[in-house]
Design a protein around this motif. Structure first.
Motif, PDB file in Angstrom:
ATOM      1  N   LEU A 340      -2.847  -3.295  -5.573  1.00 47.83           N
ATOM      2  CA  LEU A 340      -3.731  -4.115  -4.749  1.00 47.83           C
ATOM      3  C   LEU A 340      -4.762  -3.289  -4.005  1.00 47.83           C
ATOM      4  CD1 LEU A 340      -0.999  -6.460  -3.220  1.00 47.83           C
ATOM      5  CD2 LEU A 340      -2.401  -6.860  -5.268  1.00 47.83           C
ATOM      6  N   ASP A 341      -4.359  -2.102  -3.585  1.00 54.92           N
ATOM      7  CA  ASP A 341      -5.253  -1.268  -2.794  1.00 54.92           C
ATOM      8  C   ASP A 341      -4.737   0.163  -2.848  1.00 54.92           C
ATOM      9  OD1 ASP A 341      -7.506  -1.021  -0.862  1.00 54.92           O
ATOM     10  OD2 ASP A 341      -5.907  -0.317   0.461  1.00 54.92           O
ATOM     11  N   LYS A 342      -5.659   1.119  -2.769  1.00 55.58           N
ATOM     12  CA  LYS A 342      -5.242   2.528  -2.793  1.00 55.58           C
ATOM     13  C   LYS A 342      -6.287   3.404  -2.129  1.00 55.58           C
ATOM     14  CE  LYS A 342      -7.094   3.142  -7.513  1.00 55.58           C
ATOM     15  NZ  LYS A 342      -7.509   1.743  -7.723  1.00 55.58           N
ATOM     16  N   THR A 343      -5.807   4.390  -1.407  1.00 51.36           N
ATOM     17  CA  THR A 343      -6.608   5.505  -0.915  1.00 51.36           C
ATOM     18  C   THR A 343      -5.757   6.740  -1.160  1.00 51.36           C
ATOM     19  OG1 THR A 343      -5.702   5.526   1.339  1.00 51.36           O
ATOM     20  CG2 THR A 343      -7.552   4.017   0.913  1.00 51.36           C
ATOM     21  N   SER A 348      -0.840  -0.004  -1.897  1.00 55.30           N
ATOM     22  CA  SER A 348      -0.156  -1.299  -1.877  1.00 55.30           C
ATOM     23  C   SER A 348      -0.072  -1.786  -3.313  1.00 55.30           C
ATOM     24  CB  SER A 348      -0.907  -2.332  -1.022  1.00 55.30           C
ATOM     25  OG  SER A 348      -0.929  -1.961   0.337  1.00 55.30           O
ATOM     26  N   ASP A 361       4.015  -1.664   0.544  1.00 57.14           N
ATOM     27  CA  ASP A 361       2.919  -0.951   1.197  1.00 57.14           C
ATOM     28  C   ASP A 361       3.444   0.398   1.670  1.00 57.14           C
ATOM     29  OD1 ASP A 361       1.372  -3.347   0.973  1.00 57.14           O
ATOM     30  OD2 ASP A 361       2.278  -4.075   2.840  1.00 57.14           O
TER      31      ASP A 361
END
Length: 385
Positions: A340-343, A348, A361
């Motif tokens: 869903l999201d990444k840095t 996530s 998460d």
């Protein structure tokens, strides 16, 4: 369903204190597993993935007789005892089958079933002639022999190196009698899905996710984990792990402060997880370079769980909680995963079976932490204090 088993993976010769390279003895060491069977149930597992137990020259992967329990571990009556004890606790038992090579002193070498080629340069190991019908017949008979004794399936050592047509024929014949048996192939590299498909393997080891999990935590680079999750095969059952008998201990690799995050990847990503004995206690160990290179990651267990160091109690508790989440969402085994999201410092991802969704998460900065939730309900959270 075997694919929903959570395995506790044990290398029995070392874990039970057997001599590996020195003169062999005779002992009923398999029975020393008794308190550890209760322990693995307490942990939340329902499967025992047992490394080599057959008569061998040294470390178990140099087999001498596939029909005989290694005298250092016991005898046939000890194996019957183990089957009964596992059955009474609802524990599935999987054995390690080394069918790519044998010890050079195995009778099969003299009989012409193996021996022309060393296995990966190891002169003491002779590669089997997999095109020989006698080898195929022998492996079918060995597999069926122990399945008749009550095991649930086989881990197939270095399955990637065995011709797929060998597995297709052998496993088809075994499945005629044991259609529900599981065959887990060790695949370290290559096209997992193709190897499994061509060899008709039920599952393969997921080394790509293992590497991405620890590497992301060490390098503060969750993009690598995201890449592996995005490549995670949705139509293939994989054995997920963060430790085994061939790799550095996860606690030594990522450090105690990130250990929970590694366990969270294992327990919330799709696949069939296995926990290498001691990882749930924070055991440390780094492989060396000499003839005893593996000793550090294959330690002896104490006589009973009560003799474990109390220093590992905290991570054992976190494993219990995460395994509890896993068992409450058994559909995760064959779920699809979406990042869903990444840095670099955060990630996530969500797993879904089309009806249920579980989100994980994780973050590394400002302090390592993880949260697992579904439909607004928090199922698990941990943060380094």
């Amino acid at each position: 369903m075997l694919d929903r088993t959570i395995w506790w993976h044990v290398y029995p010769l070392a874990a039970l204190g057997a001599p590996i390279r020195t003169e062999h003895d005779t002992a009923h060491r398999l029975r020393k597993l008794e308190p550890w069977l209760d322990y693995l149930v307490e942990l939340g597992c329902n499967g025992l993935l047992l490394g080599p137990i057959f008569a061998s020259a040294t470390h178990g992967y140099d087999t001498l007789d596939h029909y005989r329990v290694d005298a250092r571990l016991g005898d046939d009556s000890d194996f019957a005892w183990l089957i009964d004890e596992c059955s009474s606790r609802g524990i599935n038992l999987m054995l390690d089958g080394v069918f790519n090579h044998v010890a050079r002193t195995h009778p099969w070498v003299a009989e012409g079933l193996a021996g022309d080629t060393d296995w990966e340069g190891h002169g003491e190991l002779a590669t089997l002639h997999h095109s020989d019908p006698r080898v195929r017949d022998a492996v079918v008979d060995i597999m069926c022999h122990w399945l008749r004794r009550g095991i649930a399936g086989w881990r197939l050592d270095v399955a990637y190196a065995v011709p797929p047509e060998f597995w297709r024929e052998v496993l088809a014949r075994v499945r005629d009698e044991f259609p529900d048996a599981m065959f887990l192939g060790e695949v370290i590299h290559g096209d997992y899905a193709a190897i499994a498909r061509e060899g008709t393997l039920d599952a393969v080891t997921q080394y790509e996710l293992w590497k991405a999990a620890w590497s992301s935590l060490v390098d503060t680079n969750f993009w690598e984990l995201a890449h592996a999750l995005e490549r995670h095969p949705a139509d293939l059952l994989t054995n997920t792990f963060i430790g085994n008998h061939d790799v550095d201990r996860i606690a030594s690799t990522v450090g105690e402060e990130k250990l929970v995050l590694a366990a969270a990847v294992l327990m919330t990503a799709p696949g069939m997880p296995s926990i290498y004995y001691g990882d749930e206690q924070g055991f440390t160990g780094v492989r060396g370079e000499s003839w005893s290179a593996d000793d550090a990651v294959r330690p002896a267990l104490p006589a009973s769980p009560g003799e474990l160091s109390p220093l590992g109690g905290w991570i054992f508790t976190e494993y219990q909680k995460l395994i509890g989440v896993r068992r409450g969402h058994a559909w995760l085994t064959r779920a699809r995963v979406e990042v869903l999201d990444k840095t670099n410092e955060t990630i996530s991802f969500a797993c879904s079976d089309g009806e249920h969704t579980l989100q994980t998460d994780m973050r590394l900065d400002p302090a390592p932490g993880v949260r697992v939730h579904t439909d607004g309900e928090e199922l698990y959270s941990w943060m380094l204090k």
